[in-house]
Each structure stands twice: as C-alpha cells, then as structure tokens.
Design an enzyme around this catalytic site. Structure first.
Site, PDB file in Angstrom:
ATOM      1  N   LYS A 162       0.815  -1.221   0.000  1.00 39.64           N
ATOM      2  CA  LYS A 162       0.000   0.000   0.000  1.00 39.64           C
ATOM      3  C   LYS A 162       0.848   1.270   0.000  1.00 39.64           C
ATOM      4  O   LYS A 162       0.298   2.369   0.045  1.00 39.64           O
ATOM      5  CB  LYS A 162      -0.922  -0.001   1.231  1.00 39.64           C
ATOM      6  CG  LYS A 162      -2.111  -0.924   1.093  1.00 39.64           C
ATOM      7  CD  LYS A 162      -3.207  -0.548   2.080  1.00 39.64           C
ATOM      8  CE  LYS A 162      -4.508  -1.245   1.787  1.00 39.64           C
ATOM      9  NZ  LYS A 162      -5.528  -0.962   2.813  1.00 39.64           N
ATOM     10  N   SER A 183      -8.633   6.295   5.648  1.00 39.89           N
ATOM     11  CA  SER A 183      -7.334   6.969   5.809  1.00 39.89           C
ATOM     12  C   SER A 183      -6.934   7.640   4.496  1.00 39.89           C
ATOM     13  O   SER A 183      -6.355   8.730   4.494  1.00 39.89           O
ATOM     14  CB  SER A 183      -6.257   5.962   6.231  1.00 39.89           C
ATOM     15  OG  SER A 183      -6.550   5.447   7.506  1.00 39.89           O
ATOM     16  N   ARG A 209     -17.915  -0.365   7.373  1.00 36.96           N
ATOM     17  CA  ARG A 209     -18.505   0.970   7.239  1.00 36.96           C
ATOM     18  C   ARG A 209     -19.733   0.917   6.353  1.00 36.96           C
ATOM     19  O   ARG A 209     -20.814   1.289   6.730  1.00 36.96           O
ATOM     20  CB  ARG A 209     -17.472   1.941   6.631  1.00 36.96           C
ATOM     21  CG  ARG A 209     -16.373   2.293   7.578  1.00 36.96           C
ATOM     22  CD  ARG A 209     -15.234   2.921   6.854  1.00 36.96           C
ATOM     23  NE  ARG A 209     -14.722   2.024   5.836  1.00 36.96           N
ATOM     24  CZ  ARG A 209     -13.523   2.077   5.312  1.00 36.96           C
ATOM     25  NH1 ARG A 209     -12.693   3.019   5.677  1.00 36.96           N
ATOM     26  NH2 ARG A 209     -13.130   1.224   4.404  1.00 36.96           N
TER      27      ARG A 209
HETATM   28  O1  PNS Z   1      -6.169  -1.644   7.053  1.00 36.26           O
HETATM   29  P1  PNS Z   1      -6.122  -2.680   5.967  1.00 36.26           P
HETATM   30  O2  PNS Z   1      -5.127  -2.266   4.909  1.00 36.26           O
HETATM   31  O3  PNS Z   1      -7.465  -3.015   5.407  1.00 36.26           O
HETATM   32  O4  PNS Z   1      -5.541  -4.033   6.665  1.00 36.26           O
HETATM   33  C1  PNS Z   1      -5.299  -5.191   5.923  1.00 36.26           C
HETATM   34  C2  PNS Z   1      -4.616  -6.281   6.798  1.00 36.26           C
HETATM   35  C3  PNS Z   1      -3.348  -5.750   7.422  1.00 36.26           C
HETATM   36  C4  PNS Z   1      -5.574  -6.705   7.885  1.00 36.26           C
HETATM   37  C5  PNS Z   1      -4.309  -7.491   5.867  1.00 36.26           C
HETATM   38  O5  PNS Z   1      -3.570  -7.055   4.765  1.00 36.26           O
HETATM   39  C6  PNS Z   1      -3.542  -8.601   6.577  1.00 36.26           C
HETATM   40  O6  PNS Z   1      -4.110  -9.335   7.348  1.00 36.26           O
HETATM   41  N1  PNS Z   1      -2.209  -8.706   6.304  1.00 36.26           N
HETATM   42  C7  PNS Z   1      -1.341  -9.704   6.910  1.00 36.26           C
HETATM   43  C8  PNS Z   1      -0.995 -10.823   5.926  1.00 36.26           C
HETATM   44  C9  PNS Z   1      -2.089 -11.864   5.891  1.00 36.26           C
HETATM   45  O7  PNS Z   1      -2.279 -12.635   6.810  1.00 36.26           O
HETATM   46  N2  PNS Z   1      -2.857 -11.893   4.796  1.00 36.26           N
HETATM   47  C10 PNS Z   1      -3.954 -12.819   4.646  1.00 36.26           C
HETATM   48  C11 PNS Z   1      -5.295 -12.202   5.037  1.00 36.26           C
HETATM   49  S1  PNS Z   1      -5.831 -11.080   3.784  1.00 36.26           S
END
Ligand code: PNS
Length: 161
Positions: A41, A128, A90
């Site tokens: 991101k 954000s 949301r």
């Molecule tokens: O705030 P966000 O960007 O929606 O958060 C996304 C997040 C961090 C929850 C997701 O990318 C995540 O869980 N990343 C860790 C890697 C992982 O386990 N991925 C598999 C689940 S999507």
C-alpha cells in the site's frame, strides 16, 4: 482474558478506527491494535510512526495495546492467544473484501473467528486515504483525526510535497 486483534495498516489511525476499538472493548477485555507493514500500500508513514500514532489515538482507552506485526495474520493471532480478529464495517462496499478476507483466514485456521463491528454512522464514510487527500490540499482534519495525529499528518505531507 478475552483478547481481540484489530489488524490494519492504520496510515494513519482515524477517529473511525478509534470508534471501532472503543466498541470492541464492550465485547473483549483487551484489544490489540496490530499494525501491518503492508508495503504493497506504500504507506505515507513508516511502521514505527504508524504504531506511535495509534498509541496516541488510543491512549485514553484502557485495555488497548498497540504493536506491529509481520507475516501471516492468523499465525500472529494464535501466537498472541487471542480469541477473535476484529474488523470494522462501514458500508456495503467494504463487505465483499472483508468477507473474502474472513473466509480466507478461516480456511487457514478453522478455530478463528472474525468479528465485524459497525463503525458509528458519523464515521461511515471515513478512510485513511480520503483523510490524506484532504490533508494534501490543506483541508481541516479535526473531524477525522485525533489532534496530535492531525498535526503529524500535516507535517508529514509538508515533508513529502
Ligand atoms: O487496514 P487494511 O489495509 O485493510 O488491513 C489489511 C490487513 C493488514 C488486515 C491485511 O492485509 C492482513 O491481514 N495482512 C497480513 C498478511 C495476511 O495474513 N494476509 C492474509 C489475510 S488477507
């Protein structure tokens, strides 16, 4: 103790995130705000700063811990001894992505639940990314961010522009 993990990129943490954290505390005894590096991101703030800002925004909420996490979310949740993943919803537009993520996480660990909490309607439009856009053109941020987080965002935008 019941522990909920609230994972995210938090670039930066908004009042909408803080609202979901406060609501979670009605259900679990401790909320761990787990800040992901998420280089995909290309966050504006580095991981250390995002953790710092999340600590600032939640310091008046007892029962909240903020820490960075790396790797697979389900493994981190297991390591942390937590009962559930917490995510905010949301609008309907969030649902498809959140549904996919919850099912994927469940596939990876059958014992894990994802708990969705609805953000207050006051924050139901807030992301954000939108807040960063408002900040980048000098708009007011007090509706969206803790005052200290808002100051840090303004300074960061000045540095990068
Ligand atoms: O705030 P966000 O960007 O929606 O958060 C996304 C997040 C961090 C929850 C997701 O990318 C995540 O869980 N990343 C860790 C890697 C992982 O386990 N991925 C598999 C689940 S999507």
């Amino acid at each position: 103790m019941t522990i909920g993990i609230y994972p995210g990129t938090f670039d930066p943490i908004t009042r909408g995130h803080a609202d979901v954290i406060a609501r979670s505390l009605h259900v679990v005894q401790q909320v761990v705000v787990a800040v992901a590096p998420n280089p995909r991101k290309a966050p504006l703030f580095d991981l250390k700063e995002r953790v710092e800002l999340a600590k600032i925004a939640t310091r008046d909420l007892p029962g909240v811990v903020v820490e960075p996490f790396d790797g697979l979310l389900v493994e981190y949740v297991r390591r942390r001894g937590a009962q559930a993943i917490i995510r905010g919803l949301r609008a309907v537009s969030d649902f498809e992505h959140e549904f996919q993520m919850a099912l994927l996480n469940r596939k990876l660990d059958q014992t894990l639940e994802t708990m969705f909490l609805m953000a207050s309607e006051e924050y139901s439009y807030l992301t954000s990314s939108m807040v960063k856009e408002v900040a980048s053109v000098g708009g007011p941020l007090h509706h969206f961010l803790h005052p200290e987080v808002a100051e840090r965002l303004k300074a960061q935008i000045r540095r990068t522009q």
